[in-house]
Every structure is written in C-alpha cells, then in structure tokens.
Design a protein around this motif. Sequence first.
Motif, PDB file in Angstrom:
ATOM      1  N   THR A  15      48.591 -11.790  45.668  1.00  0.00           N
ATOM      2  CA  THR A  15      48.678 -12.274  47.050  1.00  0.00           C
ATOM      3  C   THR A  15      47.681 -11.536  47.931  1.00  0.00           C
ATOM      4  N   GLN A  16      47.642 -10.230  47.811  1.00  0.00           N
ATOM      5  CA  GLN A  16      46.738  -9.438  48.659  1.00  0.00           C
ATOM      6  C   GLN A  16      45.281  -9.618  48.222  1.00  0.00           C
ATOM      7  N   ALA A  17      45.052  -9.761  46.920  1.00  0.00           N
ATOM      8  CA  ALA A  17      43.672  -9.965  46.447  1.00  0.00           C
ATOM      9  C   ALA A  17      43.119 -11.274  47.011  1.00  0.00           C
ATOM     10  N   VAL A 121      62.474  -8.972  40.463  1.00  0.00           N
ATOM     11  CA  VAL A 121      62.925 -10.133  39.707  1.00  0.00           C
ATOM     12  C   VAL A 121      62.985 -11.350  40.623  1.00  0.00           C
ATOM     13  N   GLU A 122      63.480 -11.153  41.841  1.00  0.00           N
ATOM     14  CA  GLU A 122      63.543 -12.274  42.792  1.00  0.00           C
ATOM     15  C   GLU A 122      62.140 -12.745  43.165  1.00  0.00           C
ATOM     16  N   ARG A 123      61.238 -11.798  43.370  1.00  0.00           N
ATOM     17  CA  ARG A 123      59.859 -12.172  43.690  1.00  0.00           C
ATOM     18  C   ARG A 123      59.266 -13.032  42.576  1.00  0.00           C
ATOM     19  N   ILE A 124      59.514 -12.596  41.346  1.00  0.00           N
ATOM     20  CA  ILE A 124      58.820 -13.257  40.230  1.00  0.00           C
ATOM     21  C   ILE A 124      59.457 -14.588  39.852  1.00  0.00           C
ATOM     22  N   THR A 125      60.789 -14.650  39.914  1.00  0.00           N
ATOM     23  CA  THR A 125      61.412 -15.910  39.525  1.00  0.00           C
ATOM     24  C   THR A 125      61.209 -16.975  40.608  1.00  0.00           C
ATOM     25  N   ASP A 139      59.322 -19.399  46.649  1.00  0.00           N
ATOM     26  CA  ASP A 139      60.418 -20.276  47.085  1.00  0.00           C
ATOM     27  C   ASP A 139      61.024 -19.816  48.403  1.00  0.00           C
ATOM     28  N   THR A 140      61.229 -18.505  48.543  1.00  0.00           N
ATOM     29  CA  THR A 140      61.898 -17.975  49.730  1.00  0.00           C
ATOM     30  C   THR A 140      60.922 -17.336  50.710  1.00  0.00           C
ATOM     31  N   PHE A 141      59.930 -16.610  50.199  1.00  0.00           N
ATOM     32  CA  PHE A 141      59.110 -15.760  51.076  1.00  0.00           C
ATOM     33  C   PHE A 141      57.817 -16.391  51.565  1.00  0.00           C
TER      34      PHE A 141
END
Length: 214
Positions: A15-17, A121-125, A139-141
């Motif tokens: 994301t930052q890259a 885990v939440e970030r990746i799934t 999905d969320t962020f």
Amino acid sequence: MDIILLGPPGAGKGTQAQRLEQRRGMRQLSTGDMLRGAVKHGTPVGLKAKEVMDRGELVSDEIVSELIDAELTAMGDDVGAIFDGYPRTAGQAESLDRILASHGRALDHVIELEVDEDALVERITGRFTCAQCGTGYHDTFKQPEVPGVCDKCGSTEFKRRPDDNEETVRTRMAEYRAKTAPILPIYEERGIVSRVDGMAGIEDVTRAIDAILG
Ligand code: ADP
Ligand code: ADP
Ligand code: ZN
C-alpha cells in the motif's frame, strides 16, 4: 534514493509502496508481485515457486535475488527503488548489497512498519486488488470510492490471492519472525533504520514515511 519497506505480511508495505510511486516517481520492486507474475505465465521460476508460495514458505534466495537484479538492470539509474518484500533473509540482504553495488547504487533507508500481529489476519483476509492495474484495497479499511470500481483505472474486476487465508498467513508470519526480522540488526549497525507505526491510518503512515525521506 533506494529504500526497503520491512514488515510482516499485511503490514502495509505494498500500500505504501504504491503511494510512494505516485507521489515521488519511485519504483516499487515487489518480489511477491514478480513471483505471482511468473506463476501466472508458467515460467520455470513460476513452476518452482508456486507450491512453496501456496504453503506460505519462502522461495530460494537465488531465485528472488536474480529477479531483483534483472529489474534493476532494466530500470533507469535516476529512478529510486522501493524494495517491498525483499530482502527476507540474511542471504538476500547480502545479495542485495552486492547487487546494488554492481549497479552503482546504495541503500538510503530501511523503514520498518511496526504492527500488532493480531490485526494482520484481518488485514490479509480482507485484502483484494484490481485485476487490471493491481491497486490494493480492503473490505473494511479501503474500499474503492465508488463501490465495485477501481479508483485508478475504472476496472470492475478484482482478485484475491490464494495464499491470503488464515492458515497460510500464520506460516508467513512465522517465516517473518524466524528469518526476516533477524536481518534488521544488519541495517541498524549502519544507522539507516527508522520505525513507523503501521497501525495508524493509511494516510498517517504515508505522512510518517514522508517525514523520514525528507
Ligand atoms: P506479503 O504481501 O504477505 O508480504 P508477498 O507478496 O511479499 O507477501 O509474498 C508472497 C509469497 O511470495 C511469500 O509468502 C513467499 O512464498 C514468496 N516470496 C515473496 N518475496 C520473497 C522473498 N524475497 N524471498 C522468498 N520468498 C518470497
Ligand atoms: P503488505 O504488502 O505488507 O503485505 P498491504 O499493503 O497489501 O500489505 O496491506 C494489507 C491489507 O491491509 C490491504 O488490504 C490494505 O488495503 C490494508 N491496509 C494497508 N495499510 C493499512 C492501514 N494503515 N490501515 C488499515 N488497513 C491497511
Ligand atoms: Zn485498477
């Protein structure tokens, strides 16, 4: 300027890259993206790497270092490199020094994204990307501004990585802890490591990185 973004899977390196590419004209060099490209095209490297990646283990140092060397050869000397997901072992860190020197380049910064493992885990799934241009979403962020339409290219097709499941993520985190985190002292000795709070919002993380790069 050449920099490494270091952090466990889901820390926000990609994301930052992507944001640094847009804002500073630097170039993201992601060995994960290169390997997924090789798998998709069924190249010899891809055929070797596929099962290892599906398990969440690391492919050989030799393979990834050759990919990086080839990309740097193809890249202009005046374009800064953002190493994303490389180096991941002490052997790769040594190779990177050698490769950079052979291209007349050197590392300016290693930026560690510090994150809380429970959040990963939440970030990746929840991670998905545009199938057309590769822009990353969540999905969320980080949903696209118009639901179902890529902000950058307008595509309506998205994809998810086969290794972005909870079980594989646990293996990837264990690999990070065992093999990647231990390379930080190499760079600390050189005084080029900075730490950023990767649990902050995407914009705040970018601001913190900007402050380091000047
Ligand atoms: P993440 O987004 O979780 O940091 P990557 O896209 O960087 O993951 O990598 C996905 C997979 O590709 C890794 O689990 C590993 O199998 C392989 N891989 C990517 N980069 C490297 C590397 N530098 N060394 C060894 N394996 C790598
Ligand atoms: P990495 O490349 O380190 O594996 P990504 O940049 O792909 O990580 O980020 C993993 C997921 O988390 C993506 O879906 C991304 O949109 C989301 N994400 C990235 N940075 C943040 C952040 N600071 N806060 C919340 N979600 C984030
Ligand atoms: Zn797109």
